[in-house]
Scaffold this active site. Structure first.
Site, PDB file in Angstrom:
ATOM      1  N   GLY A   2      56.244  64.097  31.018  1.00 31.57           N
ATOM      2  CA  GLY A   2      57.451  63.328  31.326  1.00 31.57           C
ATOM      3  C   GLY A   2      57.889  62.479  30.151  1.00 31.57           C
TER       4      GLY A   2
ATOM      5  CG  HIS B 146      61.267  63.142  23.279  1.00 31.70           C
ATOM      6  ND1 HIS B 146      61.098  64.288  22.540  1.00 31.70           N
ATOM      7  CD2 HIS B 146      60.033  62.632  23.484  1.00 31.70           C
ATOM      8  CE1 HIS B 146      59.816  64.452  22.290  1.00 31.70           C
ATOM      9  NE2 HIS B 146      59.143  63.475  22.858  1.00 31.70           N
TER      10      HIS B 146
ATOM     11  N   GLY C  40      62.812  66.485  21.696  1.00 28.80           N
ATOM     12  CA  GLY C  40      61.724  67.394  21.316  1.00 28.80           C
ATOM     13  C   GLY C  40      61.356  68.313  22.485  1.00 28.80           C
ATOM     14  CG  HIS C  41      59.548  66.770  26.040  1.00 27.66           C
ATOM     15  ND1 HIS C  41      59.660  65.417  25.885  1.00 27.66           N
ATOM     16  CD2 HIS C  41      58.215  67.024  26.110  1.00 27.66           C
ATOM     17  CE1 HIS C  41      58.452  64.868  25.881  1.00 27.66           C
ATOM     18  NE2 HIS C  41      57.562  65.820  26.001  1.00 27.66           N
TER      19      HIS C  41
ATOM     20  N   GLY D 226      54.660  71.605  21.101  1.00 32.00           N
ATOM     21  CA  GLY D 226      55.207  71.136  19.834  1.00 32.00           C
ATOM     22  C   GLY D 226      54.147  71.081  18.735  1.00 32.00           C
TER      23      GLY D 226
ATOM     24  CE  LYS E  90      54.689  62.878  18.061  1.00 32.99           C
ATOM     25  NZ  LYS E  90      53.283  62.722  18.196  1.00 32.99           N
TER      26      LYS E  90
ATOM     27  CG  LEU F  56      62.684  63.056  18.467  1.00 36.03           C
ATOM     28  CD1 LEU F  56      63.658  63.753  19.415  1.00 36.03           C
ATOM     29  CD2 LEU F  56      63.221  61.674  18.134  1.00 36.03           C
ATOM     30  CB  SER F  57      56.455  60.383  20.136  1.00 33.50           C
ATOM     31  OG  SER F  57      55.468  59.914  21.037  1.00 33.50           O
ATOM     32  CB  SER F  58      56.809  60.238  25.650  1.00 35.75           C
ATOM     33  OG  SER F  58      57.087  61.606  25.777  1.00 35.75           O
TER      34      SER F  58
END
Ligand code: PAF
Length: 274
Positions: A26, A29, A31-32, A142, A144, A179-181
């Site tokens: 969840g 962003h 990225g997802h 990802g 990342k 980007l990261s949650s």
């Protein structure tokens, strides 16, 4: 009567539609969204999951502060065109205390595995369970989380899960910050410092430096921030995850920056630049 000799053939016979799967925790962003988009392009059905997996958090406060934006997440997934979203309860995922563990000992001894004991065991177990439940043809992760991607690729191959693991490029802000949650937890001042750091990093990478000089330069960039330090900063071979002796196609820079309330992890190819 049809005879089949491989699971791949079996799946081809049984499944009329190809299934792409995007597992997430969840706080979605762009990225997802890029993982979902790739799955939509490559599969007839796309399924996403949202499950904040408690067993992969080695610190309770990290689990407790993990951002929850469920309503926006569902809107985003709907707008993207996802077919199904799986949101299991913890009690459904872990009916009893798991007795079987899925481990990647080599990965547990380096980088994130070393800094976050038990983290990858939790990831490997939940991903195995999710892939066994959904039975997708392809699953999207990802780059990342490069170590996570390597573990999941190895686990799908070694446990014959029959799922193609697709690694997708890291999506970055214009500054270079991935980007990261968890970026939702950044304060304005910290974000500004990180922008300066990434700007310096991009410029530094434009000069062709030897490994030790490059590490020195990157360390110096972070040293000028107020409350950030490197938990690790290493240039490793991507097949063995051993220290690289020279800068070439087969190595990547990996780092984790520690801030008071969160960690930022990142990695990139030294030769392809940020
Ligand atoms: O990368 C993540 O969001 C999680 O580690 C994953 C793969 C969904 C497993 O909980």
């Amino acid at each position: 009567m049809e005879v089949f000799h491989t699971i791949a053939d079996y799946k081809n016979l049984k499944l009329p539609v190809s299934i792409g799967f995007v597992p997430t925790m969840g706080a979605l962003h762009t990225g997802h969204a890029s993982l979902v988009q790739r799955s939509l392009n490559e599969n007839e059905t796309t399924i996403a999951s949202i499950f904040v997996n408690p067993t992969q958090f080695n610190e309770k406060k990290d689990f407790d502060s993990y951002p929850n934006t469920l309503e926006q997440d569902l809107k985003l997934l709907k707008n993207l065109g996802v077919d199904l979203v799986y949101i299991p309860d913890v009690s459904d995922m872990y009916v009893l205390e798991p007795q079987i563990h899925v481990q990647h000992p080599m990965m547990n001894n380096v980088l994130e595995g070393k800094c976050r004991p038990g983290h990858f065991d939790g990831v490997a177990l939940v991903v195995t369970k999710l892939l066994n439940r959904i039975k997708p043809d392809r699953a999207y992760f990802g780059k990342k989380d490069y170590q996570q991607l390597k573990i999941i690729t190895d686990l799908s191959r070694d446990l014959d899960l029959g799922v193609e693991i697709v690694g997708c490029p890291t999506v970055r802000e214009s500054s270079g910050l991935p980007l990261s949650s968890r970026n939702l937890l950044l304060e304005a001042g910290q974000r500004a410092e990180l922008e300066v750091f990434y700007d310096g990093l991009k410029k530094g990478l434009d000069h062709e430096l030897e490994i030790n000089d490059l590490i020195y330069e990157i360390n110096a960039l972070l040293a000028s921030t107020v409350d950030m330090y490197f938990e690790y900063l290493e240039i490793l071979e991507t097949t063995t995850f051993l220290p690289s002796e020279r800068i070439d196609e087969g190595c990547r820079i990996f780092f984790a920056i520690k801030l008071p309330q969160l960690r930022i992890i990142d990695n990139f190819s030294v030769t392809k630049k940020l």
